[in-house]
Design a protein around this motif. Structure first.
Motif, short mmCIF file in Angstrom:
data_model
loop_
_atom_site.label_atom_id
_atom_site.label_comp_id
_atom_site.label_asym_id
_atom_site.label_seq_id
_atom_site.Cartn_x
_atom_site.Cartn_y
_atom_site.Cartn_z
N TYR A 234 -22.98 -36.35 57.08
CA TYR A 234 -21.71 -36.45 57.77
C TYR A 234 -21.97 -37.34 58.72
N ILE A 235 -20.85 -37.59 59.20
CA ILE A 235 -20.59 -38.82 60.37
C ILE A 235 -20.41 -38.06 61.73
N TYR B 21 -27.88 -36.02 58.72
CA TYR B 21 -28.31 -35.14 57.57
C TYR B 21 -28.46 -33.85 57.80
N GLY B 22 -28.04 -32.88 57.29
CA GLY B 22 -28.26 -31.48 57.49
C GLY B 22 -27.95 -30.69 56.43
#
Length: 70
Positions: free
Chosen positions: A9-10, A27-28
């Protein structure tokens, strides 16, 4: 351990100046991990979750060992 799904995600750091995020692509893990392994998550007063990723390492190591031992 159930299904844990990763994501990218941004993160717009300007939306969270008090948290000192670096911003940009991140990143997650998706929030379901908090339901699967509650010990990994902390819920802040503002309703946002954070994960203790370092606590996930031993669990992943064990899962990899079990998967490769077959």
């Amino acid at each position: 351990m159930g299904r844990i799904r990763g994501t990218t995600y941004i993160l717009t750091a300007k939306d969270f100046p008090e948290r000192n995020f670096s911003g940009g692509r991140q990143y997650g893990l998706l929030p379901e991990v908090a339901k699967l392994i509650p010990e990994l998550a902390v819920l802040y007063a503002d309703g946002y979750y954070a994960l203790y990723y370092t606590k996930l390492i031993p669990m992943l190591t064990k899962a990899i060992k079990e998967a490769t031992a077959r």
